[in-house]
Design an enzyme around this catalytic site. Structure first.
Site, PDB file in Angstrom:
ATOM      1  N   HIS A  17     -67.053  11.072 -33.246  1.00  0.00           N
ATOM      2  CA  HIS A  17     -67.332  12.380 -32.653  1.00  0.00           C
ATOM      3  C   HIS A  17     -68.525  12.256 -31.714  1.00  0.00           C
ATOM      4  O   HIS A  17     -69.510  11.614 -32.090  1.00  0.00           O
ATOM      5  CB  HIS A  17     -67.635  13.401 -33.747  1.00  0.00           C
ATOM      6  CG  HIS A  17     -68.032  14.735 -33.191  1.00  0.00           C
ATOM      7  ND1 HIS A  17     -67.104  15.606 -32.661  1.00  0.00           N
ATOM      8  CD2 HIS A  17     -69.242  15.326 -33.060  1.00  0.00           C
ATOM      9  CE1 HIS A  17     -67.728  16.691 -32.241  1.00  0.00           C
ATOM     10  NE2 HIS A  17     -69.038  16.547 -32.465  1.00  0.00           N
ATOM     11  N   GLY A  54     -49.394 -10.471  -7.017  1.00  0.00           N
ATOM     12  CA  GLY A  54     -49.528  -9.163  -7.678  1.00  0.00           C
ATOM     13  C   GLY A  54     -48.376  -8.207  -7.438  1.00  0.00           C
ATOM     14  O   GLY A  54     -48.302  -7.159  -8.081  1.00  0.00           O
ATOM     15  N   GLY A  76     -41.058  13.306  -9.354  1.00  0.00           N
ATOM     16  CA  GLY A  76     -41.247  12.225 -10.334  1.00  0.00           C
ATOM     17  C   GLY A  76     -42.697  11.766 -10.284  1.00  0.00           C
ATOM     18  O   GLY A  76     -43.564  12.447  -9.713  1.00  0.00           O
ATOM     19  N   GLU A 117     -43.685 -16.654  -4.382  1.00  0.00           N
ATOM     20  CA  GLU A 117     -44.065 -15.341  -3.873  1.00  0.00           C
ATOM     21  C   GLU A 117     -44.177 -15.413  -2.358  1.00  0.00           C
ATOM     22  O   GLU A 117     -44.885 -16.268  -1.826  1.00  0.00           O
ATOM     23  CB  GLU A 117     -45.397 -14.883  -4.497  1.00  0.00           C
ATOM     24  CG  GLU A 117     -45.931 -13.570  -3.938  1.00  0.00           C
ATOM     25  CD  GLU A 117     -44.956 -12.401  -4.030  1.00  0.00           C
ATOM     26  OE1 GLU A 117     -44.522 -12.068  -5.139  1.00  0.00           O
ATOM     27  OE2 GLU A 117     -44.594 -11.833  -2.973  1.00  0.00           O
ATOM     28  N   ASP A 138     -38.247  -4.663 -13.232  1.00  0.00           N
ATOM     29  CA  ASP A 138     -37.490  -3.645 -12.487  1.00  0.00           C
ATOM     30  C   ASP A 138     -36.121  -4.152 -12.051  1.00  0.00           C
ATOM     31  O   ASP A 138     -35.251  -3.358 -11.714  1.00  0.00           O
ATOM     32  CB  ASP A 138     -38.263  -3.217 -11.227  1.00  0.00           C
ATOM     33  CG  ASP A 138     -39.454  -2.323 -11.539  1.00  0.00           C
ATOM     34  OD1 ASP A 138     -39.772  -2.148 -12.725  1.00  0.00           O
ATOM     35  OD2 ASP A 138     -40.065  -1.797 -10.575  1.00  0.00           O
ATOM     36  N   VAL A 173     -32.218  18.104  -1.413  1.00  0.00           N
ATOM     37  CA  VAL A 173     -32.560  17.796  -0.020  1.00  0.00           C
ATOM     38  C   VAL A 173     -31.328  17.231   0.686  1.00  0.00           C
ATOM     39  O   VAL A 173     -30.652  16.337   0.176  1.00  0.00           O
ATOM     40  CB  VAL A 173     -33.752  16.817   0.036  1.00  0.00           C
ATOM     41  CG1 VAL A 173     -33.923  16.257   1.445  1.00  0.00           C
ATOM     42  CG2 VAL A 173     -35.025  17.518  -0.418  1.00  0.00           C
ATOM     43  N   LYS A 220     -54.187   4.208  -7.793  1.00  0.00           N
ATOM     44  CA  LYS A 220     -55.255   4.597  -8.721  1.00  0.00           C
ATOM     45  C   LYS A 220     -56.597   4.646  -8.002  1.00  0.00           C
ATOM     46  O   LYS A 220     -57.459   5.472  -8.331  1.00  0.00           O
ATOM     47  CB  LYS A 220     -55.323   3.652  -9.909  1.00  0.00           C
ATOM     48  CG  LYS A 220     -54.622   4.190 -11.131  1.00  0.00           C
ATOM     49  CD  LYS A 220     -53.124   4.049 -11.112  1.00  0.00           C
ATOM     50  CE  LYS A 220     -52.322   5.208 -10.600  1.00  0.00           C
ATOM     51  NZ  LYS A 220     -50.888   4.929 -10.513  1.00  0.00           N
TER      52      LYS A 220
HETATM   53  P1  NAI Z   1     -38.474   9.185 -10.334  1.00  0.00           P
HETATM   54  O1  NAI Z   1     -37.143   8.691 -10.716  1.00  0.00           O
HETATM   55  O2  NAI Z   1     -39.571   9.215 -11.346  1.00  0.00           O
HETATM   56  O3  NAI Z   1     -38.345  10.688  -9.758  1.00  0.00           O
HETATM   57  C1  NAI Z   1     -37.502  10.983  -8.666  1.00  0.00           C
HETATM   58  C2  NAI Z   1     -37.271  12.487  -8.588  1.00  0.00           C
HETATM   59  O4  NAI Z   1     -36.575  12.774  -7.371  1.00  0.00           O
HETATM   60  C3  NAI Z   1     -36.405  13.012  -9.724  1.00  0.00           C
HETATM   61  O5  NAI Z   1     -37.080  14.093 -10.319  1.00  0.00           O
HETATM   62  C4  NAI Z   1     -35.123  13.422  -9.022  1.00  0.00           C
HETATM   63  O6  NAI Z   1     -34.488  14.516  -9.645  1.00  0.00           O
HETATM   64  C5  NAI Z   1     -35.607  13.770  -7.615  1.00  0.00           C
HETATM   65  N1  NAI Z   1     -34.576  13.723  -6.581  1.00  0.00           N
HETATM   66  C6  NAI Z   1     -33.636  12.767  -6.384  1.00  0.00           C
HETATM   67  N2  NAI Z   1     -32.858  13.069  -5.310  1.00  0.00           N
HETATM   68  C7  NAI Z   1     -33.301  14.238  -4.802  1.00  0.00           C
HETATM   69  C8  NAI Z   1     -32.901  15.067  -3.696  1.00  0.00           C
HETATM   70  N3  NAI Z   1     -31.891  14.751  -2.882  1.00  0.00           N
HETATM   71  N4  NAI Z   1     -33.588  16.209  -3.459  1.00  0.00           N
HETATM   72  C9  NAI Z   1     -34.624  16.557  -4.278  1.00  0.00           C
HETATM   73  N5  NAI Z   1     -35.038  15.800  -5.313  1.00  0.00           N
HETATM   74  C10 NAI Z   1     -34.395  14.662  -5.591  1.00  0.00           C
HETATM   75  O7  NAI Z   1     -38.876   8.311  -9.064  1.00  0.00           O
HETATM   76  P2  NAI Z   1     -40.262   7.987  -8.334  1.00  0.00           P
HETATM   77  O8  NAI Z   1     -41.283   9.045  -8.585  1.00  0.00           O
HETATM   78  O9  NAI Z   1     -39.872   7.682  -6.939  1.00  0.00           O
HETATM   79  O10 NAI Z   1     -40.758   6.680  -9.064  1.00  0.00           O
HETATM   80  C11 NAI Z   1     -39.985   5.474  -9.012  1.00  0.00           C
HETATM   81  C12 NAI Z   1     -40.252   4.610 -10.209  1.00  0.00           C
HETATM   82  O11 NAI Z   1     -41.576   4.105 -10.172  1.00  0.00           O
HETATM   83  C13 NAI Z   1     -40.089   5.359 -11.510  1.00  0.00           C
HETATM   84  O12 NAI Z   1     -39.340   4.567 -12.394  1.00  0.00           O
HETATM   85  C14 NAI Z   1     -41.497   5.530 -12.001  1.00  0.00           C
HETATM   86  O13 NAI Z   1     -41.555   5.548 -13.418  1.00  0.00           O
HETATM   87  C15 NAI Z   1     -42.222   4.337 -11.414  1.00  0.00           C
HETATM   88  N6  NAI Z   1     -43.623   4.663 -11.216  1.00  0.00           N
HETATM   89  C16 NAI Z   1     -44.443   4.748 -12.294  1.00  0.00           C
HETATM   90  C17 NAI Z   1     -45.756   5.108 -12.147  1.00  0.00           C
HETATM   91  C18 NAI Z   1     -46.590   5.237 -13.370  1.00  0.00           C
HETATM   92  O14 NAI Z   1     -46.214   4.744 -14.413  1.00  0.00           O
HETATM   93  N7  NAI Z   1     -47.744   5.905 -13.299  1.00  0.00           N
HETATM   94  C19 NAI Z   1     -46.343   5.380 -10.850  1.00  0.00           C
HETATM   95  C20 NAI Z   1     -45.387   5.294  -9.781  1.00  0.00           C
HETATM   96  C21 NAI Z   1     -44.097   4.935  -9.971  1.00  0.00           C
END
Ligand code: NAI
Length: 462
Positions: free
Chosen positions: A441, A39, A178, A33, A309, A233, A51
């Site tokens: 409950h 981590g 997302g 690492e 990942d 975007v 969180k």
């Molecule tokens: P994501 O893949 O979940 O969402 C990305 C979003 O950006 C999509 O809805 C997509 O349509 C949109 N997008 C892409 N290009 C775009 C553009 N040019 N203009 C506008 N919108 C656009 O990715 P995110 O949120 O960055 O997360 C990355 C990874 O990390 C995911 O696999 C996620 O599951 C994971 N993660 C999980 C968490 C959890 O389990 N609580 C917390 C944070 C991240």
């Protein structure tokens, strides 16, 4: 030069868990690492710090919105941003030091530095070359960039910069609805920022059950978050103190601009494998940049494995952890296995959103006969007592066999509630099995049972 049974590259949730399990199984293990702390992204600049900020800002929201309703009077609550950042740093420190302790306890050697793979069976760290019978790539992922959106981690930030802004912005544009966009957007909206989420698709949280995603969007809008959907975007630029984001609406191709103090780019992540020397080693890759693996996590190079990942599948810490355990068991000659059909997903907003198994859309696509059992948290006394009656549990079960196929929850503690459904699914349970299980409950879990009942003769409190 040292010799190990296993060298794991990367000490994120996939890598450190793999190293510990392999050591428990009797292997001589090292984990490489390069960060100063163990981590990986999750503990240092991902799941854990986000969180902490979500908890802190949820508490602030409670103080503003709900304390008075319960007869608690506090002077107008204010935020000391530096202290909140200090609390976040403490939480990170406790967790990363915890992994260091676990490494010592399990006799895992931490090789400090960045690894390269000069040849099969070899790992180079600094000037030292170490050898191992097995090597696991667990190097995780990094934010993917968006063309025309130059990240400086101050004004135009990824999740890493968003966790450590120098001040609370008055306004924020989030690109991508997302998980990262909505969690971090929630943090800053609760801190008073005007948050606008610009999303390419016509719905938020791609892949989520559509009914739940719709309910989720409504609740976030009620909290003041604005959404521009169907918007691609085109680019962003820093303009003095803030930034301007340009987007085109997909329905009519019209061009628009939006400005904010801070722009968060949250449009996905990509595997972090550059610099390992995979090309020279002849490791086969998938078209989207992941390391290609078989169902035993083996790459195309003998003795070299990959998890988390860096390979295909959802980019989730717990998926990586399970793969870490499975690959350690396989390397130790056991039968490691991951059930990809039962991997929960959680969004840690308020309310939380959690899901496991198939969505209703997926079942329709598969042409599967199913039944739906829904239960609103309005019928759950415990949820109403904490002002979280909005939301629901939606259970999907096979029409003929009653076997649970999926469950989607939006509501209090959804991220914890989902696990009884995960266990039920792991055991191949029917909705009736879950409905016949006594639930204490008053608990939020009763809502899960009621949704299971709704798959059969009907919920009691609906
Ligand atoms: P994501 O893949 O979940 O969402 C990305 C979003 O950006 C999509 O809805 C997509 O349509 C949109 N997008 C892409 N290009 C775009 C553009 N040019 N203009 C506008 N919108 C656009 O990715 P995110 O949120 O960055 O997360 C990355 C990874 O990390 C995911 O696999 C996620 O599951 C994971 N993660 C999980 C968490 C959890 O389990 N609580 C917390 C944070 C991240």
């Amino acid at each position: 030069m040292s010799q190990f049974d296993l060298i794991v590259i990367g000490a994120g949730p996939g890598g450190y868990v793999c190293a510990i399990r392999a050591a428990q199984l009797g292997l001589k293990v090292a984990c490489v690492e390069g960060r100063d702390t163990l981590g990986g992204t999750c503990l240092n600049v991902g799941c854990i710090p986000s969180k902490a900020l979500l908890h802190a800002t949820h508490s602030l929201h409670e103080a503003h919105e709900n304390f008075a309703k319960m007869g608690i009077t506090v002077d107008h609550p204010t935020v000391d941003w530096a202290k909140m950042q200090g609390y976040k740093a403490d939480v990170i420190g406790q967790n990363t030091k915890g992994i260091e302790f676990l490494f010592k306890k399990n006799k895992v050697t931490w090789l400090k530095g960045w690894a390269t793979l000069p040849a099969a069976g070899q790992v180079k760290v600094g000037d030292d070359i170490h050898t191992a019978k097995a090597i696991v790539i667990a190097t995780g992922s990094e934010p993917s960039s968006l063309p025309g959106v130059p990240v400086d981690e101050k004004i135009i930030v990824t999740s890493t910069g968003a966790l450590a802004l120098s001040a609370i912005p008055k306004s924020m544009v989030v690109i991508g609805a997302g998980v990262i966009g909505l969690e971090m957007g929630s943090v800053y909206a609760r801190l008073g920022a005007e948050v606008t989420v610009v999303e390419y698709l016509d719905a938020i949280t791609p892949g989520m059950d559509a009914e739940i995603a719709k309910a989720f969007q409504k609740l976030l809008q009620k909290q003041g978050i604005k959404f521009v959907l169907g918007a691609a975007v085109q680019g962003a630029e820093v303009t003095g103190d803030g930034a301007k984001v340009s987007y085109k609406l997909r329905k009519d191709d019209s061009a628009h601009d939006i400005t904010a103090d801070v722009v968060l780019v949250a449009t996905g992540r990509k595997p972090y494998v550059a610099g390992l020397g995979l090309d020279a080693l002849g490791v086969e890759m998938l078209p989207r940049g992941q390391v290609k693996t078989d169902d035993h996590f083996r790459t195309s190079v003998p003795g070299l494995y990959a998890i988390g990942d860096a390979i295909s599948g959802p980019m989730l810490a717990h998926k990586a952890e399970d793969e870490g355990v499975a690959v350690a068991e396989i390397i130790a000659g056991k039968h490691g296995h991951v059930n990809y059909g039962v991997i929960p997903g959680v969004v840690y907003t308020t309310p939380e959103v959690a899901s496991v198994g198939a969505t209703e859309e997926q079942l329709k696509e598969q042409g599967r006969a199913y039944k739906v059992g829904k239960f609103s948290f309005m019928g759950n006394g415990r949820a109403k007592a904490v002002f979280q009656g909005e939301g629901m549990v939606k259970m999907l079960a096979d029409k003929a066999t009653d076997r649970i196929l999926g469950c989607h929850i939006i509501g209090p503690a959804a991220g914890d509630l989902i696990h009884e459904v995960c266990v039920a699914m792991e055991f191949g349970a029917s909705a009736e099995d879950l409905a016949r299980t006594c639930h204490a409950h008053p608990t939020y879990s009763e809502a899960v049972r009621e949704a299971a009942l709704a798959c059969g003769d009907g919920a009691i409190h609906a």
